[in-house]
Design a protein around this motif. Structure first.
Motif, PDB file in Angstrom:
ATOM      1  N   VAL A  52      20.959  37.670 -37.040  1.00 20.19           N
ATOM      2  CA  VAL A  52      21.153  36.276 -37.458  1.00 20.19           C
ATOM      3  C   VAL A  52      19.796  35.607 -37.565  1.00 20.19           C
ATOM      4  O   VAL A  52      18.772  36.154 -37.132  1.00 20.19           O
ATOM      5  CB  VAL A  52      22.050  35.519 -36.459  1.00 20.19           C
ATOM      6  CG1 VAL A  52      23.449  36.128 -36.420  1.00 20.19           C
ATOM      7  CG2 VAL A  52      21.430  35.508 -35.058  1.00 20.19           C
ATOM      8  N   ARG A  53      19.777  34.426 -38.143  1.00 13.36           N
ATOM      9  CA  ARG A  53      18.530  33.653 -38.220  1.00 13.36           C
ATOM     10  C   ARG A  53      18.801  32.217 -37.746  1.00 13.36           C
ATOM     11  O   ARG A  53      19.917  31.712 -37.875  1.00 13.36           O
ATOM     12  CB  ARG A  53      17.969  33.664 -39.643  1.00 13.36           C
ATOM     13  CG  ARG A  53      18.856  33.034 -40.681  1.00 13.36           C
ATOM     14  CD  ARG A  53      18.226  33.169 -42.080  1.00 13.36           C
ATOM     15  NE  ARG A  53      19.015  32.502 -43.096  1.00 13.36           N
ATOM     16  CZ  ARG A  53      20.071  33.024 -43.691  1.00 13.36           C
ATOM     17  NH1 ARG A  53      20.484  34.253 -43.367  1.00 13.36           N
ATOM     18  NH2 ARG A  53      20.739  32.340 -44.620  1.00 13.36           N
ATOM     19  N   VAL A  54      17.781  31.601 -37.208  1.00 16.48           N
ATOM     20  CA  VAL A  54      17.886  30.250 -36.645  1.00 16.48           C
ATOM     21  C   VAL A  54      16.946  29.322 -37.397  1.00 16.48           C
ATOM     22  O   VAL A  54      15.759  29.641 -37.557  1.00 16.48           O
ATOM     23  CB  VAL A  54      17.552  30.236 -35.139  1.00 16.48           C
ATOM     24  CG1 VAL A  54      17.633  28.815 -34.579  1.00 16.48           C
ATOM     25  CG2 VAL A  54      18.474  31.166 -34.371  1.00 16.48           C
ATOM     26  N   THR A  55      17.453  28.211 -37.865  1.00 16.82           N
ATOM     27  CA  THR A  55      16.631  27.200 -38.534  1.00 16.82           C
ATOM     28  C   THR A  55      16.776  25.879 -37.788  1.00 16.82           C
ATOM     29  O   THR A  55      17.851  25.560 -37.267  1.00 16.82           O
ATOM     30  CB  THR A  55      17.058  27.012 -39.999  1.00 16.82           C
ATOM     31  OG1 THR A  55      18.434  26.618 -40.037  1.00 16.82           O
ATOM     32  CG2 THR A  55      16.873  28.293 -40.779  1.00 16.82           C
ATOM     33  N   VAL A  56      15.684  25.130 -37.768  1.00 22.47           N
ATOM     34  CA  VAL A  56      15.649  23.847 -37.057  1.00 22.47           C
ATOM     35  C   VAL A  56      15.430  22.742 -38.079  1.00 22.47           C
ATOM     36  O   VAL A  56      14.504  22.828 -38.902  1.00 22.47           O
ATOM     37  CB  VAL A  56      14.538  23.830 -35.993  1.00 22.47           C
ATOM     38  CG1 VAL A  56      14.532  22.502 -35.254  1.00 22.47           C
ATOM     39  CG2 VAL A  56      14.715  24.992 -35.017  1.00 22.47           C
ATOM     40  N   THR A  72      22.095  26.786 -37.213  1.00 25.75           N
ATOM     41  CA  THR A  72      21.310  25.587 -37.486  1.00 25.75           C
ATOM     42  C   THR A  72      21.229  24.708 -36.243  1.00 25.75           C
ATOM     43  O   THR A  72      22.246  24.453 -35.591  1.00 25.75           O
ATOM     44  CB  THR A  72      21.946  24.771 -38.634  1.00 25.75           C
ATOM     45  OG1 THR A  72      22.048  25.611 -39.788  1.00 25.75           O
ATOM     46  CG2 THR A  72      21.105  23.557 -38.967  1.00 25.75           C
ATOM     47  N   VAL A  73      20.017  24.273 -35.954  1.00 23.23           N
ATOM     48  CA  VAL A  73      19.798  23.312 -34.864  1.00 23.23           C
ATOM     49  C   VAL A  73      19.349  22.004 -35.498  1.00 23.23           C
ATOM     50  O   VAL A  73      18.255  21.930 -36.079  1.00 23.23           O
ATOM     51  CB  VAL A  73      18.742  23.818 -33.864  1.00 23.23           C
ATOM     52  CG1 VAL A  73      18.558  22.806 -32.743  1.00 23.23           C
ATOM     53  CG2 VAL A  73      19.117  25.183 -33.315  1.00 23.23           C
ATOM     54  N   ALA A  74      20.189  20.979 -35.411  1.00 21.65           N
ATOM     55  CA  ALA A  74      19.895  19.665 -36.005  1.00 21.65           C
ATOM     56  C   ALA A  74      19.506  18.696 -34.895  1.00 21.65           C
ATOM     57  O   ALA A  74      20.250  18.524 -33.928  1.00 21.65           O
ATOM     58  CB  ALA A  74      21.106  19.142 -36.769  1.00 21.65           C
ATOM     59  N   ILE A  75      18.340  18.076 -35.074  1.00 20.12           N
ATOM     60  CA  ILE A  75      17.825  17.125 -34.081  1.00 20.12           C
ATOM     61  C   ILE A  75      17.678  15.773 -34.752  1.00 20.12           C
ATOM     62  O   ILE A  75      17.065  15.661 -35.826  1.00 20.12           O
ATOM     63  CB  ILE A  75      16.468  17.583 -33.519  1.00 20.12           C
ATOM     64  CG1 ILE A  75      16.575  19.005 -32.953  1.00 20.12           C
ATOM     65  CG2 ILE A  75      15.974  16.615 -32.455  1.00 20.12           C
ATOM     66  CD1 ILE A  75      15.235  19.625 -32.631  1.00 20.12           C
ATOM     67  N   SER A  76      18.241  14.735 -34.146  1.00 19.32           N
ATOM     68  CA  SER A  76      18.153  13.390 -34.737  1.00 19.32           C
ATOM     69  C   SER A  76      18.152  12.361 -33.626  1.00 19.32           C
ATOM     70  O   SER A  76      18.546  12.643 -32.494  1.00 19.32           O
ATOM     71  CB  SER A  76      19.333  13.142 -35.690  1.00 19.32           C
ATOM     72  OG  SER A  76      20.569  13.210 -34.991  1.00 19.32           O
ATOM     73  N   VAL A 134      23.948  22.283 -32.337  1.00 17.20           N
ATOM     74  CA  VAL A 134      23.774  23.692 -32.706  1.00 17.20           C
ATOM     75  C   VAL A 134      25.041  24.136 -33.438  1.00 17.20           C
ATOM     76  O   VAL A 134      26.134  24.110 -32.872  1.00 17.20           O
ATOM     77  CB  VAL A 134      23.533  24.568 -31.465  1.00 17.20           C
ATOM     78  CG1 VAL A 134      23.378  26.028 -31.876  1.00 17.20           C
ATOM     79  CG2 VAL A 134      22.286  24.086 -30.723  1.00 17.20           C
ATOM     80  N   SER A 135      24.885  24.548 -34.724  1.00 16.32           N
ATOM     81  CA  SER A 135      26.034  24.922 -35.556  1.00 16.32           C
ATOM     82  C   SER A 135      25.927  26.385 -35.974  1.00 16.32           C
ATOM     83  O   SER A 135      24.824  26.883 -36.259  1.00 16.32           O
ATOM     84  CB  SER A 135      26.108  24.026 -36.800  1.00 16.32           C
ATOM     85  OG  SER A 135      26.175  22.658 -36.435  1.00 16.32           O
ATOM     86  N   ASN A 136      27.065  27.037 -36.000  1.00 12.70           N
ATOM     87  CA  ASN A 136      27.116  28.420 -36.498  1.00 12.70           C
ATOM     88  C   ASN A 136      28.418  28.609 -37.268  1.00 12.70           C
ATOM     89  O   ASN A 136      29.441  28.002 -36.937  1.00 12.70           O
ATOM     90  CB  ASN A 136      27.043  29.411 -35.342  1.00 12.70           C
ATOM     91  CG  ASN A 136      28.253  29.331 -34.432  1.00 12.70           C
ATOM     92  OD1 ASN A 136      28.319  28.440 -33.577  1.00 12.70           O
ATOM     93  ND2 ASN A 136      29.193  30.250 -34.591  1.00 12.70           N
TER      94      ASN A 136
END
Length: 455
Positions: free
Chosen positions: A332-336, A371-375, A385-387
């Motif tokens: 898998v891959r992780v994007t921020v 996906t790691v979404a920071i706001s 954190v979404s998958n």
């Protein structure tokens, strides 16, 4: 204060009645006293006016001595509680024996009071000057009215007020006690229902229907407390069962492997292999115990002890580096996306991020993107954190952060996951005065938490 509510209410009723009776009695007494005082002054002025008219008819000393003095004596004013003095500079035109007090009242004129030795009350006086006429000089009439019978009436009225007031207060207290006991019967019934609750029947609730409106909220609150206790008890039972299950598996493995080894003699290599396997199980037991101790400290109110301002994206990058081998293994891959600064204890933040990313990696397929979404929104920073994954049914969403909760047994990973990862995320968020959330929509499962943002 007494512990009986009915007696307290009766005492309050009696206190209110005492205040009302006291104020009403004082008002009535004041009105009666002023009315009697006006009556006494009126009688004194009336008799004084008669004396004034008789004095005005006298023009000589002979008339005074031969006609007025005998007439005033025959009037027998003292029989009606009246005293009379006539003050003049000419001794021939005096009546009675004016004392210095009488002469002072004569000079003052109008109404006044006079103390008489041995008399229980003050005399009410009235003084009026009659101009001279003929040989008669100017004289001053001083008439005193004895208010004793009025004073005695006031004293009797005062005693009656005190007696009837005390009796009224006692009557109100007795009636109030009876009324309070009747009014508190629903509360007694409610107490009886509460005493009848059986610990073995946790679904029991207090009846709302026959209760007065004032007790409905109390009953509903008590039922809500019972419902929360039942839910907590059920959660505790489930928690105990899950803990026993989680501990039983590694213990069974340890016992089984040890028993197999002891069936016959083993060489050093075989013993070392068994010890390594046992060590893995012991490490798992240690992890479970440590996680449970951590959650117990949070339940007791533990908070982040050394929070600092950190970059959330930078901490996510460190956690991703740490999990790089696992990420590569699962394909898998992780994007921020985004970044924000939050107030957090670094070790706890990394632990929460590691648990969320580990959960996402575990439930992702090869080739998926996490996906790691920071706001930042107002005073809080949100980390989500979404998958991609199978949709989670709505009834499970509210429980995913509970301890040992799993949607189904297919997600059970006996190798390392023991069902406390998301519960620890929730505990860490609580330690930072934040919260957790979960969403399952459009083919994405999102788990996240909030932190306080720096001012």
């Amino acid at each position: 204060m007494t512990r009986y509510l009915s007696i307290r209410l009766a005492a309050m009723f009696a206190g209110c009645a005492a205040v009302v009776f006291l104020l009403a009695g004082l008002a009535l007494y004041q009105v009666l006293e002023e009315g009697m005082a006006r009556q006494v002054r009126g009688e004194a002025k009336l008799r004084g006016s008669w004396v004034e008219s008789e004095v005005a008819r006298v023009q000589s000393e002979s008339q005074w001595r031969l006609w007025l003095a005998p007439k005033l004596g025959a009037a027998d004013l003292e029989r009606n509680g009246t005293r009379l003095w006539i003050v003049s500079g000419n001794a021939a035109f005096r009546y009675g024996t004016p004392t210095p007090e009488i002469e002072a009242l004569a000079r003052a004129g109008g109404f006044g009071t006079l103390a008489e030795a041995g008399h229980p009350c003050l005399l009410v006086t009235w003084a009026k000057t009659v101009p001279g006429d003929g040989d008669r000089p100017e004289v001053t009439i001083v008439l005193a009215k004895d208010p004793l019978r009025f004073w005695e009436t006031l004293a009797a009225f005062r005693l009656a007020l005190i007696g009837f007031g005390a009796a009224g207060v006692l009557a109100v207290a007795a009636l109030g006690l009876g009324i309070a006991r009747v009014g508190l019967r629903p509360l007694k019934r409610l107490s009886g229902q509460a005493q009848a609750l059986d610990p073995n029947h946790k679904h029991q609730r207090l009846a709302l229907a026959p209760m007065p409106a004032e007790l409905t909220d109390l009953t509903a609150s008590f039922n809500g407390a019972l419902q929360r206790l039942e839910a907590a008890y059920q959660q505790l039972e489930a928690f105990n069962a899950d803990v026993a299950h989680e501990l039983r598996t590694p213990l069974a493995n340890l016992i089984g492997q040890t028993q197999v080894v002891l069936t016959r003699r083993r060489d050093a290599a075989e013993l070392a292999e068994v010890l390594h396997s046992n060590l893995e199980e012991l490490e798992r037991l240690k992890a479970i115990v440590n996680d449970m101790l951590f959650l117990a400290r949070v339940d007791q109110g533990a908070a982040a002890s050394h929070p600092s301002e950190v970059s959330i994206a930078a901490e996510v990058a460190r956690v991703v580096d740490f999990l790089d081998a696992l990420i590569e293994e699962r394909g898998v891959r992780v994007t921020v996306h985004g970044d924000a600064r939050g107030c957090a204890e670094t070790a706890l933040l990394q632990r929460a991020l590691g648990n969320l990313l580990g959960n996402a990696i575990e439930h992702s397929a090869a080739g998926d993107e996490i996906t790691v979404a920071i706001s930042r929104a107002g005073e809080h920073v949100t980390v989500a954190v979404s998958n991609p994954g199978r949709a989670i049914e709505r009834q499970h969403l509210a429980h995913l952060f509970d301890r040992f909760y799993r949607v189904d047994t297919a997600r059970r990973n006996s190798g390392g996951n023991h069902g406390l990862g998301l519960a620890i995320v929730k505990a860490i968020a609580a330690m930072h005065r934040g919260s957790v959330f979960v969403r399952s929509e459009q083919g994405l499962n999102t788990f996240g938490f909030t932190l306080r943002a720096p001012a």
